[in-house]
Design a protein around this motif. Structure first.
Motif, short mmCIF file in Angstrom:
data_model
loop_
_atom_site.label_atom_id
_atom_site.label_comp_id
_atom_site.label_asym_id
_atom_site.label_seq_id
_atom_site.Cartn_x
_atom_site.Cartn_y
_atom_site.Cartn_z
N ILE B 354 35.20 -14.54 -43.14
CA ILE B 354 36.08 -15.40 -42.34
C ILE B 354 36.06 -16.83 -42.87
O ILE B 354 37.11 -17.42 -43.11
N VAL B 355 34.85 -17.39 -43.07
CA VAL B 355 34.81 -18.79 -43.54
C VAL B 355 35.38 -18.90 -44.95
O VAL B 355 35.98 -19.92 -45.30
N ALA B 356 35.25 -17.81 -45.75
CA ALA B 356 35.89 -17.82 -47.08
C ALA B 356 37.41 -17.87 -46.90
O ALA B 356 38.10 -18.61 -47.59
N LEU B 358 38.97 -19.09 -44.48
CA LEU B 358 39.34 -20.41 -43.94
C LEU B 358 39.19 -21.51 -44.99
O LEU B 358 39.45 -22.66 -44.70
#
Lengths: 261, 464
Positions: B354-356, B358
């Motif tokens: 997810i953070v990738a 984002l």
């Protein structure tokens, strides 16, 4: 609210007509190894996205819609083919800069929401801004980001739910947080992967209205992949992904079919 | 900004991280306590040993005829830089004879020998070079602990004995009125427990004026120059009691005046050693070198560390060994960090995707988990510092608490002869222990972090 709706609204009629192409892909191929066999998911996809349009990519489950979206959104790399964003080729942009563009220019909304479970709705919404700013800049940006995240959550109707963790939210609420998060850094594109696929009829309609409202009010460019022909039929333009190719006419025909119903 | 934010949240939301923090804390605290105690112990031992040895020791290498009178040597030495004082000394091996029921080398007539060293010193000069004057517990004459009125009356010689020796060997000692002092040894009560405080001083007073018998060999030369050793024995009057806090050496050392020892041993040399005190022991090596040049081979020049090298090395290697062994606690905590962070990465695979998505870079994802490990290390090190400090400050209370619970004194004073556990708070050591722990935590966090950074974001997003 003013900062959310700062982007000038487009003209009412036919938003994509004559609008410039901001994302284009040519000859995209992508294959996976599943077991011992190679599965060719994309077999030469050509596609263009115009500024301000809602483009729906329709396809049955497992036809490679999500893969196409990931490739278009630079999360995944194609085996062959070119993707250009504002004339710049993906291949010529280093990984760090690609990550920055993903953060700043693209917003993602996933079928399974993909919120971070340890963080509340407000923190999840602020996450793209946190990723954007380093510790130094964050000190000056914190307040503004917080205000913007609150405004976005208000926009998606979650003012009362800002301090709730994802597990305390319903499916529709989670998807609305995900949309607010996707909008955090004022992206040029919103990529939506089955945004209503996991929601019941009424909630799905709410989320659809929210997305379409964003397009109308802020001229938000959107690429939506879905297997739901009803949802697709309401987009400005529909293409169909079949056998790893884009079928422009197929999409239009399907939509006509539904319109006749 | 998100890196530290995520790292902090993951740290807080996982109870198992507390175990890692606790492990680092325990390791840091134990190391700090052990280093403080060992440093304190080492310093106390050094000062004890140095107390009777002085800084630099000169041993003549010439015949008695060529030996300069001590006053002459003394003024020569004191003209040198860094030298504050010097004092003469002679040593004589003696046997103390005492009653026993056991058969011994002496025979089976109820007597045994304890091998000792009789040290003759110049009392006035001694204060300048050693701590001995500070160790006097009791004496007949405060100005000169080698003097006793019976000396002039009966032409006897005197001796200064140690508290430990009195307790361990002065068995069956009779006081001046002919009463048995204590059948278990002097300076003890009826239950065989060493006397303390006021009672100890009373016991010393009772002991002073009593006699002990020693044997020794005195060298005699015939007119032809042949050497012969003649056995002597004599009763000596105890003129004082000292306590140099050295369990081993105190048992073996008797002190008397230098002229008395020269006479008893039949020495040709008026002194067999010259002890030198410096303004600061730091200069010992330099002074040692310059004295060796100055005295042109007429004296052998040694520092007290040269004399006690083996002993000091033993204490030092004991300290190093303890540090090495206890460092494994921190290493173990490192493995716990490695294990929990590896689990966290597996568990958080989808979040990493997810953070990738984002927009987090691989470096960013790497630093989330590196920070996680570092935070555990930093937190553990700070808590360990606090705990270690508290423990070091209250070490004697802790010792008392352990004694009351287990009934065992972990630091028996009759073995170490320190009433309190000595500690030294050395910031450089403490800081390096803390930095070491943080480095271990950093390395332990790096492996899971690299694994997280290598994840394919698309595959990670699909991870259930």
């Amino acid at each position: 609210m003013s900062d959310v709706t700062a982007t000038p609204a487009s003209s009412e009629s036919d938003p994509e007509a004559g609008a410039p192409v901001i994302l284009s892909a040519k000859g995209l191929t992508k294959s996976y190894k599943v077991g011992g066999t190679r599965l060719e998911v994309l077999r030469g996809v050509d596609i263009e996205v115009h500024e301000g349009e809602i483009l729906a990519i329709l396809g049955t489950s497992g036809c490679g819609k999500s893969t196409l979206l990931h490739v278009l959104g630079w999360l995944d790399s194609p085996d062959k083919g070119h993707i250009q964003f504002e004339g710049k080729d993906r291949g010529s942009i280093p990984g760090k800069e690609r990550a920055r563009l993903r953060n700043d220019v693209m917003g993602f909304v996933f079928q399974f929401y993909h919120l971070l479970p340890e963080f509340d709705a407000l923190e999840n919404t602020m996450m793209p801004a946190m990723i954007k700013h380093g510790p130094g800049a964050w000190r000056t940006q914190r307040r503004a980001s917080r205000d913007r995240a609150k405004a976005l959550l208000a926009l998606v109707g979650l003012t009362e739910r800002m301090e709730h963790k994802p597990r305390q939210l319903s499916g529709g609420e989670r998807q609305r947080v995900a949309i607010a998060r996707a909008l955090m850094n004022e992206p040029r594109f919103l990529f939506c992967d089955e945004p209503t696929g996991n929601l019941d009829g009424k909630t799905a309609e709410d989320v659809r209205n929210l997305l379409w409202g964003l397009n109308e009010k802020q001229n938000q460019t959107m690429v939506i992949v879905t297997h739901d022909a009803r949802l697709a039929s309401q987009a400005h333009r529909v293409v169909r992904l079949k056998d790893g190719h884009i079928d422009e006419a197929g999409g239009a025909a399907l939509v006509q079919e539904i319109d006749l119903d | 900004m998100y890196r530290l934010f995520l790292a902090l949240r993951y740290l807080r939301s996982r109870l198992v991280n507390l175990i890692s923090v606790g492990g680092v804390m325990a390791g840091v605290a134990v190391l700090i306590v052990v280093v403080s105690i060992m440093d304190g112990f080492q310093e106390r031992v050094r000062s004890t040993v140095r107390g009777s040895l002085s800084h630099i020791i000169l041993t003549p290498t010439t015949s008695a005829a060529d030996l300069p009178p001590f006053e002459q040597l003394d003024s020569l030495l004191r003209a040198q830089p860094h030298i504050e004082a010097s004092s003469p000394q002679s040593n004589l091996p003696v046997f103390y004879e005492f009653e026993t029921e056991r058969v011994s080398a002496v025979g089976h007539d109820g007597m045994a020998w304890h091998q000792m060293e009789m040290i003759g010193v110049d009392w006035e000069k001694e204060a300048g070079v050693s701590e001995l004057p500070n160790y006097i517990l009791a004496s007949y004459d405060a100005e000169n602990p080698f003097w006793h009125p019976l000396v002039s009356q009966r032409e006897k010689d005197t001796v200064l004995v140690s508290r430990t020796f009195a307790q361990n060997y002065l068995i069956g000692q009779y006081d001046r009125d002919g009463n048995l002092i204590n059948r278990y040894g002097a300076l003890k009560d009826e239950n065989n427990v060493p006397l303390k405080g006021r009672e100890l001083l009373e016991g010393c007073k009772r002991l002073i004026g009593t006699e002990l018998r020693i044997w020794w060999g005195a060298v005699r030369r015939s007119d032809g120059g042949d050497r012969d050793i003649k056995t002597n024995s004599k009763n000596l009057i105890i003129s004082g009691v000292y306590d140099a806090l050295d369990a081993v050496d105190d048992n073996r050392r008797l002190y008397c005046s230098l002229p008395q020892l020269t006479r008893m041993g039949g020495f040709e040399h008026s002194y067999l050693q010259a002890k030198v005190r410096l303004d600061d022991y730091e200069h010992a090596k330099g002074v040692q070198k310059s004295l060796a040049n100055l005295l042109e081979g007429r004296f052998f020049v040694e520092t007290w560390e040269d004399k006690k090298r083996m002993f000091l090395q033993a204490v030092d290697s004991e300290k190093v060994l303890l540090i090495v062994v206890l460092s494994f606690i921190i290493l173990l905590a490192g493995f716990v960090i490695l294990a929990t962070l590896t689990l966290t990465v597996v568990e958080k695979t989808r979040d990493i995707g997810i953070v990738a998505a984002l927009g987090a870079t691989k470096r960013g994802i790497l630093s989330i988990f590196v920070w996680n490990g570092l935070l555990i290390g930093i937190l553990g090190a700070i808590l360990g510092l606090g705990l270690g400090y508290w423990f070091t400050e209250n070490v004697d209370n802790v010792r008392a608490a352990i004694k009351s619970v287990t009934g065992r004194d972990v630091f028996p004073p009759n073995l170490y002869h320190f009433e309190t556990i000595p500690t030294i708070w050395d910031w450089p050591s403490v800081i390096s222990i803390m930095i070491g722990a943080v480095i271990v935590a950093f390395v332990a966090g790096l492996l899971p972090a690299l694994r997280a950074a290598r994840l394919d974001p698309v595959a990670a997003l699909r991870h259930e």
